[in-house]
Design a protein around this motif. Sequence first.
Motif, PDB file in Angstrom:
ATOM      1  N   GLU A  70      -3.127  -3.797   0.352  1.00 40.89           N
ATOM      2  CA  GLU A  70      -2.909  -2.606  -0.477  1.00 40.89           C
ATOM      3  C   GLU A  70      -1.497  -2.086  -0.232  1.00 40.89           C
ATOM      4  O   GLU A  70      -0.899  -2.351   0.817  1.00 40.89           O
ATOM      5  CB  GLU A  70      -3.942  -1.529  -0.153  1.00 40.89           C
ATOM      6  N   LEU A  71      -0.981  -1.332  -1.194  1.00 39.77           N
ATOM      7  CA  LEU A  71       0.385  -0.811  -1.086  1.00 39.77           C
ATOM      8  C   LEU A  71       0.577   0.046   0.164  1.00 39.77           C
ATOM      9  O   LEU A  71       1.675   0.086   0.721  1.00 39.77           O
ATOM     10  CB  LEU A  71       0.737  -0.008  -2.335  1.00 39.77           C
ATOM     11  N   SER A  72      -0.457   0.723   0.620  1.00 41.82           N
ATOM     12  CA  SER A  72      -0.326   1.607   1.777  1.00 41.82           C
ATOM     13  C   SER A  72      -0.098   0.860   3.085  1.00 41.82           C
ATOM     14  O   SER A  72       0.308   1.456   4.074  1.00 41.82           O
ATOM     15  CB  SER A  72      -1.574   2.490   1.910  1.00 41.82           C
ATOM     16  N   PHE A 133       4.186 -13.504   0.170  1.00 41.54           N
ATOM     17  CA  PHE A 133       4.300 -12.796  -1.104  1.00 41.54           C
ATOM     18  C   PHE A 133       5.181 -11.568  -0.952  1.00 41.54           C
ATOM     19  O   PHE A 133       5.440 -11.105   0.155  1.00 41.54           O
ATOM     20  CB  PHE A 133       2.915 -12.401  -1.638  1.00 41.54           C
ATOM     21  N   LYS A 134       5.633 -11.043  -2.111  1.00 41.12           N
ATOM     22  CA  LYS A 134       6.351  -9.780  -2.193  1.00 41.12           C
ATOM     23  C   LYS A 134       5.741  -8.976  -3.326  1.00 41.12           C
ATOM     24  O   LYS A 134       5.457  -9.514  -4.395  1.00 41.12           O
ATOM     25  CB  LYS A 134       7.839  -9.969  -2.549  1.00 41.12           C
ATOM     26  N   ILE A 135       5.551  -7.683  -3.083  1.00 37.89           N
ATOM     27  CA  ILE A 135       5.138  -6.756  -4.133  1.00 37.89           C
ATOM     28  C   ILE A 135       6.379  -5.981  -4.543  1.00 37.89           C
ATOM     29  O   ILE A 135       7.091  -5.444  -3.688  1.00 37.89           O
ATOM     30  CB  ILE A 135       4.017  -5.814  -3.667  1.00 37.89           C
ATOM     31  N   TRP A 136       6.647  -5.928  -5.840  1.00 40.35           N
ATOM     32  CA  TRP A 136       7.876  -5.349  -6.359  1.00 40.35           C
ATOM     33  C   TRP A 136       7.654  -3.923  -6.872  1.00 40.35           C
ATOM     34  O   TRP A 136       6.565  -3.577  -7.300  1.00 40.35           O
ATOM     35  CB  TRP A 136       8.447  -6.193  -7.493  1.00 40.35           C
ATOM     36  N   GLU A 137       8.716  -3.156  -6.879  1.00 37.49           N
ATOM     37  CA  GLU A 137       8.717  -1.843  -7.513  1.00 37.49           C
ATOM     38  C   GLU A 137       8.618  -2.060  -9.015  1.00 37.49           C
ATOM     39  O   GLU A 137       9.105  -3.043  -9.534  1.00 37.49           O
ATOM     40  CB  GLU A 137      10.017  -1.100  -7.164  1.00 37.49           C
ATOM     41  N   ASN A 138       7.969  -1.192  -9.731  1.00 44.87           N
ATOM     42  CA  ASN A 138       7.865  -1.321 -11.201  1.00 44.87           C
ATOM     43  C   ASN A 138       9.202  -1.183 -11.873  1.00 44.87           C
ATOM     44  O   ASN A 138      10.071  -0.531 -11.536  1.00 44.87           O
ATOM     45  CB  ASN A 138       6.910  -0.271 -11.764  1.00 44.87           C
TER      46      ASN A 138
END
Length: 138
Positions: A70-72, A133-138
Amino acid sequence: MRTTVVAAALAATALVPQAPVQALSSQARVQALSPQAPLRAVSGRLGDCRAGQLCLWAKPDFTGTRQVHELSTIDIESCVPLKPGATVQSLANRTGRPVTTYQSAECEETGEFETYPGGGTWTPRTPYQVRAFKIWEN
């Protein structure tokens, strides 16, 4: 040349032989005529993944050990390597943000990598072993 997950799913659906609707039971007829029928034909079932989560499965078709992120609990736009020896072969992105998966455990772009939209992407079979993996800013 890369194809999108949706295009690949639609192409695979076209290759699945379809039984005549009349030959199906009444329950199967309802399922065959539903808007989700092509997706079920490709993936069999969707993995359990709640809104706001990135879910990763060790085996294809949303089976095997599942990891939930999760993002948190992660830094946005930072490489998140999986535990040594762990790999992912199916995933669901419900984070609301794009996620890039990497064949490389260091998020190097010299190996394979693919970005999945965050609005609800289920991928029953990744095109390579995911190691980070990487989660990107919108």
